[in-house]
Design an enzyme around this catalytic site. Structure first.
Site, PDB file in Angstrom:
ATOM      1  N   GLU A 195       0.792  -1.222   0.000  1.00  0.00           N
ATOM      2  CA  GLU A 195       0.000   0.000   0.000  1.00  0.00           C
ATOM      3  C   GLU A 195       0.825   1.274   0.000  1.00  0.00           C
ATOM      4  O   GLU A 195       0.448   2.261   0.664  1.00  0.00           O
ATOM      5  CB  GLU A 195      -0.936  -0.007   1.206  1.00  0.00           C
ATOM      6  CG  GLU A 195      -0.254   0.048   2.570  1.00  0.00           C
ATOM      7  CD  GLU A 195       0.032  -1.298   3.198  1.00  0.00           C
ATOM      8  OE1 GLU A 195       0.238  -1.366   4.416  1.00  0.00           O
ATOM      9  OE2 GLU A 195       0.063  -2.302   2.454  1.00  0.00           O
ATOM     10  N   GLU A 243      -5.900  -2.525  -0.829  1.00  0.00           N
ATOM     11  CA  GLU A 243      -4.798  -1.556  -0.842  1.00  0.00           C
ATOM     12  C   GLU A 243      -5.321  -0.128  -0.860  1.00  0.00           C
ATOM     13  O   GLU A 243      -4.739   0.761  -0.220  1.00  0.00           O
ATOM     14  CB  GLU A 243      -3.882  -1.820  -2.039  1.00  0.00           C
ATOM     15  CG  GLU A 243      -3.307  -3.226  -2.104  1.00  0.00           C
ATOM     16  CD  GLU A 243      -2.636  -3.683  -0.820  1.00  0.00           C
ATOM     17  OE1 GLU A 243      -1.992  -2.839  -0.149  1.00  0.00           O
ATOM     18  OE2 GLU A 243      -2.776  -4.866  -0.468  1.00  0.00           O
TER      19      GLU A 243
END
Length: 861
Positions: free
Chosen positions: A274, A308
């Site tokens: 992420e 994410e």
């Protein structure tokens, strides 16, 4: 305090010097696999000091100097401590409190370990090997790319500049603000980032192609691939856009970045990462052909992208203070991915299929060697073991249970308050509970602490005593353990009483060992854990279970039927429910048409297949055929126009089970015929059954088929097709095929990101497990060097398939003698899962044989 009196934790940097801004300039050379760099770090010095300590490993620091606001310069000498991954800068004289700038130049290697600043290679469409470089910094690998304060609460602004070959493209966390030329290099400058942690910094350099942008507000969303794969991006861009819009609305806060790039990397150890504004993915988690992808493959891409994106707020905007809070980042993102995908594709019934993930978390959390969701982390490596099913799936499950208990709107408003309060900063678990409790006007910390800070989960036993329903709780474990009997949870329980076909709903919070509830008059059935969202197992005692079976399972929601059979199977493994009773329960599901219910049934059959002796396998195959055939005959091989995606996936799952676990010759013959038609014209076969066709043909395949599938793997057109054929190589029954596949895992024919999973799959294959285990023992040192540490941990999960007393003894001896440490309790859990399987074999092996023979004779007669 003076430097001499500073208390220095070997795993935590001192707090007397704090960075606020990094100006980072890097020049990677993809040909020589080295990089050089300079970084200017703006510091706030809180007390007079003559030493600065920061993180660095696998780097050479060439020069270091400090400059004050008055322009005075101080040269520093650098001492690197590889064991602590630190650099100590000794200054010629003390520096006072205030603002300083630290100038460092350094160099390092672009590694092949899929961590830090690393290389990824691939063959282009002409067959030429190409290289790109990417980063993977979580948890503590930013220090491998540049000297830094590599802890999550040392947040700072990052201004990145990359010097690259003019033919290449560079992507980082923010938009490009300028490009120029310098000494035949392209100089790419990126805008300042938000204040964020080092583990979220990212840069990717290579031959990359991008989509046209889609927009959420002012932020452009693009998908990046290596050349030739842009046709696989539309689906990923659709869910990226939809989920980002969903999260902006849910969180009540605009996306914190200035753009969002999602990049598919050929070599990537995890599923995705992420990094703010520059999310990196394994190709299978981002790229997919909507025409040929199965429902499960499309669902995986949607889940990972949404997961994410959820992190852009929960993890990136607000970050845990230390790695013990990692669970909250990942659990919350898993919870939010379900919400977002369910909103985007409600027909996928995503919360129902999440039951399968919840059951997988139960299987680990039922071990004596499980761990609390959150536990103290001293050394950062201790956090590596947090990237597991307890963090993601159990964590998300208890959040879902809390959301259902206090109400979705109240839960959302509590999350909004938490994010607004801690934006651009750091927070801990208690901070989220405080916000949720304040909005809900309920004692959320008291409710949740038992689920987060103590291991395991409860088994709720329900039984009727006179005119009352008695509910009792105890910790569920597969192996008896006296020390677990005193644990208690605050359990949000939802009950449905059926009174002459009219439902009546009852809620309570079970806080004691047991409680009694007065039964309404005329009750004909009772179901505990209505809605199926509670993170506890239920044993409906005596007549309660029989009433549910007799009155028709179709009266239960699909998620409730799943819970019923999943709980029955778990208590069977634990020795609480007799095996013959479980086998009898499964016969009530022949008319079942929910893919998730079938998932737990088929998983239980696979478990039995690992335990049964070869001579008894035909009886188990006959039993599987008897359970599955009615559904297969009804569904057929071809989809109907009015079918849902979920039914199409179910068809593939059941055909695969009939052809492999059932070893049904007619199904195998039809699979071969359908596969040939598929190879000539893919449009003639529904994509959802293609994985089943490939798996069945591998299971029955010869050397020629192995050669064909190896070539299909090498020349696959999509990441999903590549994965199907890759894992098919581990499904062959031939010893020669296993030998060839095992060799591929260490000779470079299979990428190191995938190789550990293939070895694990071979150890789970009853026809190759001994051979695979011998290979692991013989090549352990090489695998330990080659495979990413996360992959090595996953590979070792394959030992659970070595379910014979002799293999178990050998496994324990090997890991003990080699002093293997997989981080946390990972190895201990694998060994306990193996112990549970072997004990089941010893306890119920004879019963299983007799039960199957009776089933077989009943079918024959």
């Amino acid at each position: 305090m003076s430097d001499a009196t500073l208390t220095i934790d070997p795993y935590r940097l001192p707090r007397h010097v704090v960075p606020t801004r990094y100006e980072l300039r890097l020049e990677p050379d993809l040909t020589t696999a080295i990089f050089t760099g300079q970084v200017t770090i703006t510091l706030t010095v809180h007390q007079t000091t003559q030493a600065i300590i920061l993180n660095a490993v696998d780097l050479v620091v060439d020069t270091a100097r400090l400059e004050g606001q008055d322009g005075h310069r101080i040269e520093a000498t650098t001492e690197l401590d590889h064991s602590l991954q630190r650099a100590t800068l000794s200054l010629g004289r003390p520096i006072s409190q205030g603002a300083w700038k630290l100038y460092l130049s350094f160099h390092g290697k672009l590694n092949d370990q899929l961590r830090g600043f690393y290389r990824s290679t691939y063959k282009d469409q002409s067959g030429t090997v190409q290289t790109l470089v990417a980063t993977q910094f979580e948890a503590t690998d930013a220090r491998r790319a540049f000297p830094c304060w590599d802890e999550p609460d040392f947040k700072a602004v990052f201004a990145t500049t990359l010097l690259i070959d003019p033919q290449l493209t560079a992507v980082s966390n923010t938009t490009i603000i300028s490009e120029s030329m310098e000494n035949n290099k392209k100089v790419v400058r990126f805008a300042d980032s938000i204040t964020m942690s080092t583990y979220l910094v990212a840069f990717i350099v290579g031959r990359l192609e991008t989509t046209k942008p889609a927009y959420v507000g002012k932020a452009p969303i693009r998908l990046w691939t290596i050349p030739g794969k842009q046709q696989l991006t539309p689906f990923g861009q659709d869910i990226a856009t939809a989920s980002l819009k969903f999260f902006e609305d849910y969180y009540g806060i605009s996306y914190p970045g200035d753009k969002l790039d999602l990049l598919a990397i050929p070599d990537f150890a995890s599923g995705a990462m992420e990094n703010l504004g520059a999310i990196t993915f394994r190709e299978t988690a981002l790229l997919v052909d909507q025409r040929t992808g199965t429902h499960a493959e499309l669902e995986r891409v949607a889940d990972v992208v949404a997961h994410e994106n959820a992190h852009m707020w929960f993890g990136d905007l607000v970050t845990m203070s230390w790695w013990n809070g990692l669970w909250l980042n990942e659990a919350f993102a898993t919870f939010m991915e379900m919400l977002a995908v369910d909103d985007w594709k409600p027909e996928w019934k995503r919360w129902e299929s999440f039951s399968v993930a919840r059951a997988a978390a139960f299987s680990v959390d039922g071990l004596v060697s499980t761990r609390p969701i959150e536990y103290p982390v001293r050394a950062p490596k201790d956090a590596d073991a947090m990237f597991d099913i307890l963090t993601y799936e159990k964590g998300a499950s208890v959040l879902r249970m809390l959301e259902q208990h206090i109400g979705p709107t109240v839960f959302r408003d509590g999350v909004r308050q938490y994010l607004r309060t801690h934006a651009y900063g750091n927070a801990d678990t208690k901070d989220l509970w405080t916000s949720l409790g304040a909005v809900a006007h309920q004692p959320v910390p008291e409710l949740m602490d038992g689920w987060i800070f103590q291991p395991g989960f409860p088994l709720v036993t329900a039984e009727v005593q006179g005119n009352q329903l008695r509910l009792s709780q105890q910790r569920f474990t597969y192996l008896s353990q006296e020390s677990t009997t005193q644990q208690l949870w605050q359990i949000p329980i939802q009950i449905r009483f059926t009174i002459r076909e009219r439902p009546e709903h009852h809620k309570l919070l079970l806080t004691e060992r047991e409680t009694n509830i007065d039964l309404p008059a005329g009750v004909t059935s009772i179901f505990v854990n209505e809605g199926g969202h509670g993170f506890y197992r239920v044993r409906h005692q005596g007549a309660l279970l029989q009433q549910l079976l007799d009155q028709g399972l179709e009266r239960l929601a699909a998620i409730e039927r799943f819970a019923l059979v999943s709980d029955a199977w778990a208590t069977t493994i634990a020795g609480v429910t007799p095996l013959p009773e479980y086998l009898r329960i499964t016969t009530h599901f022949k008319s079942e048409r929910d893919k998730n219910v079938w998932a737990v049934l088929l998983d239980s059959f696979s478990f039995l297949n690992r335990l049964i002796s070869p001579g008894d396998r035909p009886a188990l195959e006959a039993f599987v055929c008897g359970c599955v055939r009615q559904a297969v005959d009804e569904l057929g091989w071809d989809p109907r126009s009015d079918e849902s995606d979920l039914v199409r996936q179910l068809r593939g799952d059941l055909l695969g089970a009939l052809g492999k676990q059932g070893n049904d010759a007619a199904t195998q013959h039809e699979a071969a015929d359908r596969y040939q038609r598929y190879r000539k014209d893919p449009t003639t076969v529904d994509s959802n059954i293609v994985p089943a066709l490939v798996a069945i043909l591998a299971h029955t395949g010869d050397e020629a088929r192995y050669d064909e599938f190896s070539e299909r793997y090498r020349t696959a057109a999509t990441p999903q097709e590549e994965r199907r054929y890759l894992f098919s190589l581990a499904a062959f029954c031939l010893p020669s095929a296993a030998t060839r596949t095992l060799e591929k895992t260490i000779n470079g024919e299979i990428r190191t990101q995938d190789a550990p999973f293939i070895v694990g799959a071979l150890m789970s294959n009853v026809y190759s497990r001994e051979q695979a285990w011998d290979f692991v023992k013989a090549n352990w040192d090489q695998m330990d060097r080659l495979f990413p540490k996360q992959g090595l941990r996953r590979m070792c999960g394959g030992i659970v398939g070595l379910a014979t007393p002799e293999l178990e003894e050998d496994v324990r001896s090997f890991f003990t003698s080699r002093k293997v440490d997989l981080g946390g309790k990972t190895l201990e859990q694998y060994l306990e899962q193996l112990r549970v399987a072997v004990l089941f074999r010893e306890r119920d092996g004879a019963t299983l044989r007799v039960s199957l023979q009776r089933q077989q004779s009943g079918v024959s007669s």
